[in-house]
Design a protein around this motif. Sequence first.
Motif, short mmCIF file in Angstrom:
data_model
loop_
_atom_site.label_atom_id
_atom_site.label_comp_id
_atom_site.label_asym_id
_atom_site.label_seq_id
_atom_site.Cartn_x
_atom_site.Cartn_y
_atom_site.Cartn_z
N HIS A 172 0.80 -1.23 0.00
CA HIS A 172 0.00 0.00 0.00
C HIS A 172 0.83 1.28 0.00
N ASP A 173 2.06 1.21 0.46
CA ASP A 173 2.88 2.41 0.57
C ASP A 173 3.93 2.53 -0.54
N VAL A 174 3.78 1.75 -1.60
CA VAL A 174 4.77 1.72 -2.67
C VAL A 174 4.31 2.60 -3.83
N ILE A 175 5.21 3.43 -4.31
CA ILE A 175 4.98 4.22 -5.51
C ILE A 175 5.87 3.63 -6.60
N LEU A 176 5.22 3.12 -7.65
CA LEU A 176 5.95 2.47 -8.73
C LEU A 176 6.47 3.49 -9.73
N PRO A 177 7.65 3.23 -10.31
CA PRO A 177 8.10 4.06 -11.42
C PRO A 177 7.16 3.85 -12.63
N PRO A 178 7.07 4.82 -13.52
CA PRO A 178 6.12 4.73 -14.63
C PRO A 178 6.32 3.54 -15.56
#
Length: 181
Positions: free
Chosen positions: A24-30
Amino acid sequence: DDARNFSVDHAIKGNFEWLFFIDHDVILPPDTFVKLNTYMANEKKNPVVAGIYSAKGNPPEPLLFRGTGNSWYRDWKYGDKVWVDGIPMGCTLISMKLLKPMWEASEKYDVRGTVVRKVFFTPRHSTFNIKDGSYSTFGGTEDLWWCNRVIKEKWLEKTGFTAVAKKKYPFLVDTSIRCGH
């Protein structure tokens, strides 16, 4: 562990080929899904591929491990593909060819009225020494427990991933998939 076990159960019932864990706290690279698609569609030889995910801290320590109890593995640069024996599940792709047999061999347990299987488990233990009055606890994480289980129970060999099974460090981290919080 319960959430991961629910996810594995759903993937089994849905006849999925791959399961992608994203915390839930992960921001993925595009470009994450483009890179993961290469592993899924073109290579199919690596049953576990993780992006690089760091602990919350200052400085944030990347969570990739070789060995136990010796901190995180440091000998790499962003963009490298690194083989390790311990990964977090924050951004991890796993082949169902590996997970399904593990699921079949795992004990069933009840979570609030739903029966799932213990593919993942969070180790917790506490003891009280009556002789000296001391109390000790131990806790671990479901992701490293799972990695240890895959290696110890030889699941890579059992599921036909023999080339990966021969590696001292059988889990691939693609550090070009650099996740944030």
